[in-house]
Structure formats: structure tokens, C-alpha cells
Scaffold this motif. Structure first.
Motif, PDB file in Angstrom:
ATOM      1  N   THR A 197       0.832  -1.211   0.000  1.00 57.43           N
ATOM      2  CA  THR A 197       0.000   0.000   0.000  1.00 57.43           C
ATOM      3  C   THR A 197       0.860   1.251   0.000  1.00 57.43           C
ATOM      4  OG1 THR A 197      -1.747  -1.182   1.173  1.00 57.43           O
ATOM      5  CG2 THR A 197      -1.816   1.230   1.240  1.00 57.43           C
ATOM      6  N   PHE A 198       1.860   1.294   0.884  1.00 55.19           N
ATOM      7  CA  PHE A 198       2.728   2.471   0.944  1.00 55.19           C
ATOM      8  C   PHE A 198       3.596   2.601  -0.306  1.00 55.19           C
ATOM      9  CE2 PHE A 198       1.918   2.531   5.616  1.00 55.19           C
ATOM     10  CZ  PHE A 198       1.398   3.817   5.653  1.00 55.19           C
ATOM     11  N   ALA A 199       3.990   1.489  -0.910  1.00 52.12           N
ATOM     12  CA  ALA A 199       4.738   1.558  -2.176  1.00 52.12           C
ATOM     13  C   ALA A 199       3.868   2.174  -3.267  1.00 52.12           C
ATOM     14  CB  ALA A 199       5.209   0.168  -2.579  1.00 52.12           C
ATOM     15  N   ALA A 200       2.588   1.781  -3.312  1.00 50.88           N
ATOM     16  CA  ALA A 200       1.664   2.346  -4.300  1.00 50.88           C
ATOM     17  C   ALA A 200       1.440   3.836  -4.038  1.00 50.88           C
ATOM     18  CB  ALA A 200       0.347   1.593  -4.277  1.00 50.88           C
ATOM     19  N   LEU A 201       1.295   4.213  -2.771  1.00 47.84           N
ATOM     20  CA  LEU A 201       1.111   5.632  -2.433  1.00 47.84           C
ATOM     21  C   LEU A 201       2.345   6.448  -2.813  1.00 47.84           C
ATOM     22  CD1 LEU A 201      -0.690   5.374   1.022  1.00 47.84           C
ATOM     23  CD2 LEU A 201      -1.672   6.120  -1.158  1.00 47.84           C
ATOM     24  N   ALA A 202       3.531   5.897  -2.601  1.00 47.62           N
ATOM     25  CA  ALA A 202       4.757   6.601  -2.989  1.00 47.62           C
ATOM     26  C   ALA A 202       4.839   6.734  -4.512  1.00 47.62           C
ATOM     27  CB  ALA A 202       5.979   5.862  -2.448  1.00 47.62           C
ATOM     28  N   ALA A 203       4.371   5.720  -5.239  1.00 46.09           N
ATOM     29  CA  ALA A 203       4.362   5.804  -6.705  1.00 46.09           C
ATOM     30  C   ALA A 203       3.384   6.875  -7.178  1.00 46.09           C
ATOM     31  CB  ALA A 203       4.009   4.445  -7.304  1.00 46.09           C
ATOM     32  N   VAL A 204       2.243   6.975  -6.525  1.00 46.06           N
ATOM     33  CA  VAL A 204       1.277   8.025  -6.866  1.00 46.06           C
ATOM     34  C   VAL A 204       1.871   9.391  -6.561  1.00 46.06           C
ATOM     35  CG1 VAL A 204      -0.959   9.020  -6.213  1.00 46.06           C
ATOM     36  CG2 VAL A 204      -0.755   6.561  -6.620  1.00 46.06           C
ATOM     37  N   LEU A 251       4.955  10.142  -6.605  1.00 45.10           N
ATOM     38  CA  LEU A 251       5.960  10.382  -7.635  1.00 45.10           C
ATOM     39  C   LEU A 251       5.330  10.969  -8.900  1.00 45.10           C
ATOM     40  CD1 LEU A 251       8.847  10.016  -8.768  1.00 45.10           C
ATOM     41  CD2 LEU A 251       8.207   7.684  -9.359  1.00 45.10           C
ATOM     42  N   THR A 252       4.143  10.501  -9.259  1.00 50.73           N
ATOM     43  CA  THR A 252       3.516  10.970 -10.498  1.00 50.73           C
ATOM     44  C   THR A 252       2.876  12.340 -10.358  1.00 50.73           C
ATOM     45  OG1 THR A 252       1.441   9.848 -10.000  1.00 50.73           O
ATOM     46  CG2 THR A 252       3.083   8.617 -11.283  1.00 50.73           C
ATOM     47  N   ILE A 253       2.486  12.730  -9.151  1.00 48.26           N
ATOM     48  CA  ILE A 253       1.772  14.004  -9.021  1.00 48.26           C
ATOM     49  C   ILE A 253       2.644  15.154  -8.549  1.00 48.26           C
ATOM     50  CG2 ILE A 253      -0.468  12.917  -8.674  1.00 48.26           C
ATOM     51  CD1 ILE A 253      -0.204  13.509  -5.687  1.00 48.26           C
ATOM     52  N   THR A 254       3.815  14.871  -7.978  1.00 52.04           N
ATOM     53  CA  THR A 254       4.646  15.962  -7.489  1.00 52.04           C
ATOM     54  C   THR A 254       5.462  16.569  -8.625  1.00 52.04           C
ATOM     55  OG1 THR A 254       6.211  16.616  -5.776  1.00 52.04           O
ATOM     56  CG2 THR A 254       6.611  14.510  -6.815  1.00 52.04           C
ATOM     57  N   THR A 255       5.716  17.861  -8.523  1.00 53.90           N
ATOM     58  CA  THR A 255       6.531  18.549  -9.535  1.00 53.90           C
ATOM     59  C   THR A 255       7.877  18.972  -8.974  1.00 53.90           C
ATOM     60  OG1 THR A 255       5.477  20.655  -8.951  1.00 53.90           O
ATOM     61  CG2 THR A 255       4.511  19.389 -10.775  1.00 53.90           C
ATOM     62  N   ASP A 256       8.036  18.891  -7.684  1.00 52.63           N
ATOM     63  CA  ASP A 256       9.286  19.259  -7.021  1.00 52.63           C
ATOM     64  C   ASP A 256      10.347  18.196  -7.304  1.00 52.63           C
ATOM     65  OD1 ASP A 256      11.102  20.483  -5.215  1.00 52.63           O
ATOM     66  OD2 ASP A 256      10.473  19.077  -3.646  1.00 52.63           O
ATOM     67  N   PRO A 257      11.515  18.575  -7.848  1.00 51.85           N
ATOM     68  CA  PRO A 257      12.545  17.575  -8.175  1.00 51.85           C
ATOM     69  C   PRO A 257      13.018  16.777  -6.949  1.00 51.85           C
ATOM     70  CG  PRO A 257      13.070  19.667  -9.217  1.00 51.85           C
ATOM     71  CD  PRO A 257      11.901  19.912  -8.315  1.00 51.85           C
ATOM     72  N   ALA A 258      13.211  17.450  -5.835  1.00 52.99           N
ATOM     73  CA  ALA A 258      13.654  16.741  -4.629  1.00 52.99           C
ATOM     74  C   ALA A 258      12.553  15.792  -4.140  1.00 52.99           C
ATOM     75  CB  ALA A 258      14.010  17.736  -3.527  1.00 52.99           C
ATOM     76  N   GLY A 259      11.319  16.223  -4.221  1.00 54.14           N
ATOM     77  CA  GLY A 259      10.196  15.374  -3.834  1.00 54.14           C
ATOM     78  C   GLY A 259      10.071  14.152  -4.727  1.00 54.14           C
ATOM     79  N   VAL A 269      12.576  12.635  -6.229  1.00 52.55           N
ATOM     80  CA  VAL A 269      13.650  11.716  -5.856  1.00 52.55           C
ATOM     81  C   VAL A 269      13.262  10.947  -4.590  1.00 52.55           C
ATOM     82  CG1 VAL A 269      16.034  11.584  -5.006  1.00 52.55           C
ATOM     83  CG2 VAL A 269      15.481  13.028  -6.978  1.00 52.55           C
ATOM     84  N   ILE A 270      12.750  11.660  -3.606  1.00 53.48           N
ATOM     85  CA  ILE A 270      12.339  11.008  -2.354  1.00 53.48           C
ATOM     86  C   ILE A 270      11.217  10.009  -2.624  1.00 53.48           C
ATOM     87  CG2 ILE A 270      11.237  11.394  -0.107  1.00 53.48           C
ATOM     88  CD1 ILE A 270      12.778  14.077  -0.019  1.00 53.48           C
ATOM     89  N   ALA A 271      10.253  10.389  -3.426  1.00 52.77           N
ATOM     90  CA  ALA A 271       9.136   9.485  -3.741  1.00 52.77           C
ATOM     91  C   ALA A 271       9.611   8.266  -4.513  1.00 52.77           C
ATOM     92  CB  ALA A 271       8.070  10.243  -4.539  1.00 52.77           C
ATOM     93  N   ALA A 272      10.539   8.458  -5.446  1.00 54.48           N
ATOM     94  CA  ALA A 272      11.056   7.334  -6.227  1.00 54.48           C
ATOM     95  C   ALA A 272      11.816   6.357  -5.334  1.00 54.48           C
ATOM     96  CB  ALA A 272      11.959   7.836  -7.357  1.00 54.48           C
ATOM     97  N   VAL A 273      12.658   6.883  -4.447  1.00 54.37           N
ATOM     98  CA  VAL A 273      13.411   6.027  -3.534  1.00 54.37           C
ATOM     99  C   VAL A 273      12.452   5.287  -2.596  1.00 54.37           C
ATOM    100  CG1 VAL A 273      15.059   6.035  -1.607  1.00 54.37           C
ATOM    101  CG2 VAL A 273      15.555   7.341  -3.681  1.00 54.37           C
ATOM    102  N   ALA A 274      11.467   6.000  -2.072  1.00 54.82           N
ATOM    103  CA  ALA A 274      10.497   5.369  -1.171  1.00 54.82           C
ATOM    104  C   ALA A 274       9.717   4.276  -1.888  1.00 54.82           C
ATOM    105  CB  ALA A 274       9.547   6.427  -0.612  1.00 54.82           C
TER     106      ALA A 274
END
Length: 149
Positions: A29-36, A38-46, A48-53
């Protein structure tokens, strides 16, 4: 999760331990939320954090899904399942030890399994998350199942 299963011969028993299925579902569930995220954030640092998570949580959930049961013990020996292979050892090639360490002010137990096959020696360290049970209880059950040395 501690599961008792009869061997195919019906004469012996085997006990299996795996990660808690609810915990694996939370990981997915948390992996899916992190993937979502990743797709909705526009901040580059965010991103990267979402992709790693997403990658770390996805890998942990995948491991918890595929490596089931993680540890199986029978009167004949141990079987340890990983992501890509399952290995078996007779009791003569296995040593088990319960180790206590101090982490963040609390005492934590882990089960160490040392295997030897010819010249090759391997050490596996399994904790509560791997086993889905208290490592102290698992160590006691392994000692009982192993029988007289």
C-alpha cells in the motif's frame, strides 16, 4: 506467522515462519502511495524522495510476498527461502544461536543461523519481521525440533 504442517510422510512435522501478511500488505500500500506521489509531485527533490520510497517499499513488499515461508524447520533440517532461491540444510550442517543486542534503549533478539556446506559458510540473521514471531520462541522450537545433538 507460525504454521505447523505435516510432512508428506505423515510421520513428522514441520514448522514454518514468515512475515506477517498484514505487514506485507501495508508495504504494498505504501509503495503504491509513494508511486502516486511520484507521479503528481513537480518538485525535483520530492520526486527523488518518492522514487526512492517507492523502490525500497516495493522491494521489501516483494521480498515479503515471494519469500514465503521464510524459514521451515523439520526433524530432517532447515529450509530458508529468499527472493531468488530456496536452500535446504540437514541439521548436521546448521548452527542456530539467539543473539540479544541493545537498540535505541530496548533489547532486541535476533536468530542467527550459520550453515556450512563443505568449505562454504553462510550466516543468516532473522528478526521478528522476517519470522513473524518472537525469535526467542522460534529458537526454542528449533531446539525442540532438532532433537538431541
Amino acid at each position: 506467522m507460525n504454521e505447523q504442517m505435516p510432512w508428506s510422510t505423515g510421520q513428522s512435522r514441520q514448522i514454518a515462519w514468515s512475515a506477517n501478511p498484514a505487514l506485507v500488505a501495508v508495504g504494498w500500500t505504501f509503495a503504491a502511495l509513494a508511486a502516486v506521489w511520484l507521479t503528481i509531485t513537480t518538485d525535483p527533490a520530492g520526486r527523488v524522495i518518492a522514487a526512492v520510497a517507492a523502490l525500497v517499499l516495493g522491494f521489501a513488499a516483494l521480498f515479503g510476498t515471494i519469500a514465503r515461508p521464510r524459514l521451515v524447520a523439520s526433524p530432517m533440517g532447515l529450509t530458508l527461502r529468499g527472493l531468488f532461491r530456496t536452500q535446504q540444510w540437514p541439521w548436521a550442517e546448521v548452527g542456530t544461536r539467539l543473539v540479544h543486542t541493545q537498540r535505541l534503549g530496548r533489547r532486541v533478539a535476533v536468530l542467527e543461523i550459520e550453515t556450512t556446506q563443505g568449505e562454504a559458510e553462510r550466516l543468516f540473521v532473522l528478526g521478528r519481521l522476517d519470522l513473524g514471531a518472537d525469535p526467542e520462541e522460534v529458537a526454542a522450537q528449533l531446539t525442540e525440533l532438532r532433537g538431541p545433538a
